[in-house]
Design a protein around this motif. Sequence first.
Motif, PDB file in Angstrom:
ATOM      1  N   UNK A 270       0.797  -1.220   0.000  1.00  0.00           N
ATOM      2  CA  UNK A 270       0.000   0.000   0.000  1.00  0.00           C
ATOM      3  C   UNK A 270       0.828   1.268   0.000  1.00  0.00           C
ATOM      4  N   UNK A 271       1.991   1.215  -0.628  1.00  0.00           N
ATOM      5  CA  UNK A 271       2.879   2.370  -0.700  1.00  0.00           C
ATOM      6  C   UNK A 271       2.456   3.258  -1.868  1.00  0.00           C
ATOM      7  N   UNK A 272       2.679   4.563  -1.753  1.00  0.00           N
ATOM      8  CA  UNK A 272       2.394   5.475  -2.857  1.00  0.00           C
ATOM      9  C   UNK A 272       3.171   5.031  -4.092  1.00  0.00           C
ATOM     10  N   UNK A 273       2.525   4.875  -5.251  1.00  0.00           N
ATOM     11  CA  UNK A 273       3.209   4.333  -6.432  1.00  0.00           C
ATOM     12  C   UNK A 273       4.357   5.194  -6.943  1.00  0.00           C
ATOM     13  N   UNK A 274       4.372   6.469  -6.583  1.00  0.00           N
ATOM     14  CA  UNK A 274       5.473   7.320  -7.011  1.00  0.00           C
ATOM     15  C   UNK A 274       6.778   7.030  -6.301  1.00  0.00           C
ATOM     16  N   UNK A 275       6.764   6.085  -5.356  1.00  0.00           N
ATOM     17  CA  UNK A 275       7.970   5.768  -4.599  1.00  0.00           C
ATOM     18  C   UNK A 275       9.050   5.157  -5.479  1.00  0.00           C
ATOM     19  N   UNK A 276       8.654   4.592  -6.631  1.00  0.00           N
ATOM     20  CA  UNK A 276       9.641   3.976  -7.520  1.00  0.00           C
ATOM     21  C   UNK A 276       9.206   4.121  -8.968  1.00  0.00           C
ATOM     22  N   UNK A 277      10.151   4.509  -9.813  1.00  0.00           N
ATOM     23  CA  UNK A 277       9.926   4.525 -11.264  1.00  0.00           C
ATOM     24  C   UNK A 277      11.176   4.024 -11.957  1.00  0.00           C
ATOM     25  N   UNK A 278      10.997   3.397 -13.113  1.00  0.00           N
ATOM     26  CA  UNK A 278      12.100   2.920 -13.957  1.00  0.00           C
ATOM     27  C   UNK A 278      11.952   3.509 -15.341  1.00  0.00           C
TER      28      UNK A 278
END
Length: 504
Positions: A206-214
């Motif tokens: 349930x983490x904010x999706x902006x926490x990781x991007x590739x």
Amino acid sequence: MTFTPHGRHLIAGEWVGGEEFFENEPAFGPAHRFSMGTVDLVERAAEAAEEAFWSYGYASRKDRAAFLTAIADGIEARGADITAIGCQETGLPEARLNGERARTTGQLRLFAETILKGDYLDRRHDPALPDRKPLPRPDLRLMQRPIGPVAVFGASNFPLAFSVAGGDTAAALAAGCPVVVKGHSAHPGTSEIVAEAIHEAVQSCGVHPGVFSLVQGGRREVGSALVTHPRIRAVGFTGSLGGGRALFDLCARRPEPIPFFGELGSVNPMFLLPGALAARGAEIGAGWAASMTGSAGQLCTNPGITVVPEGAEGDAFVAATAAALRDVAPQVMLTAGMARAYREGKERFDSRNAVRPVFTSESGGRMAGPNLYEVPAAAFLEDHALSEEVFGPLSLVVRVPAPDDMVALARGFEGQLTATIHMDAPDTDLARRLLPVLERKAGRVLVNGFPTGVEVVDAMVHGGPYPASTNFGATSVGTMSIRRFLRPVCYQNIPEGVLPADLE
């Protein structure tokens, strides 16, 4: 292999395509097509990372630890497919990929344990002294806080441990910093499947999706846009001196400069002292041959130079090293471009009159064979190019007239990741004189070992004075690497209930 890359970027929880594409260049097996990174994707990822920071940066240590553990679980669940695509893209052997995957998940779990302990917060408290004369002292508390979104550049030579979910990403996420990864074009399929594991962990925790991007691939302006984006607060990089220095300069020229934590390479000199040389020179030579050729020499800790006294015992050491290299077959390099650069590096040594080839082998296409050269210390000191890294299984023996000359030679080296002393009991006095020099030159000093193989533990330092890295006070391996993505904040007279939970 059941995994087939779909070739899209992961931007804040969404798999995104594009209009331009590139193909990977696998060592074997089919090539796959991947969407090309763009400046617009960087913009979207960085803005989403900033938005995520307002929740993730203030999440509990328990929740962040659970997230790191979930990423490790997801990588392990995809283990066979990760190894298969990694071997195809890089040409690295299966055992190396399996070991690197274990290192990757191990460091994620290690950071989870580290933040749960809380020691990294470096909490300090100076209680109020209301009756102090002539002036009262306020209540002062200090704690380390995350700096904000971090950019990470995937490394070519470690498709797992220094790439998408590698040490830089693990340290940043542990600190509370969202991450935008610029994937390396040498292994985009491997990057994609690891990103899938992170995406799954984002959803399950349930983490904010902006926490990781590739962001995959892309031209030079994509990397430039990432390090200069105003939302990015620090950069982690493992790669070449030229590429790293260009990004470092961009970070410094920003309207608001940010730290660039670049690991840029090293020749990792070894010093073979006379007692050890006499007692076990042949054994050390065989060990050096194995260390310099492991993973086709494509390790940042590859021992590229050994300093040896002149004389018959030094000659025997050189001969033993050459004999061991004869049994090493050519190996696949990570990319065709690296294989080309390796051949050019060999040509640089072949063109020097003062440099004697001891053992040479042919390299062609993407294959690289080992090469060993020898040079007198005086000629080495006069030609800076001989001290520059050749990325691959090529090494140089520097012959000094006498053992005491090693100290002066050591002073001439630039910054290194590692420096090694091979010694026995009779060498103690010389080793004592060498150590103060070497600790000024390198982040890790070894005795009677080889620098390839970096333990992921509390006491490890993987960094060193420039040009080994751009920040001599930092490490990119070990739990201390979390410090790169933290800053101290002092809280004065903040009441209970307003203070961060970690300070109450």
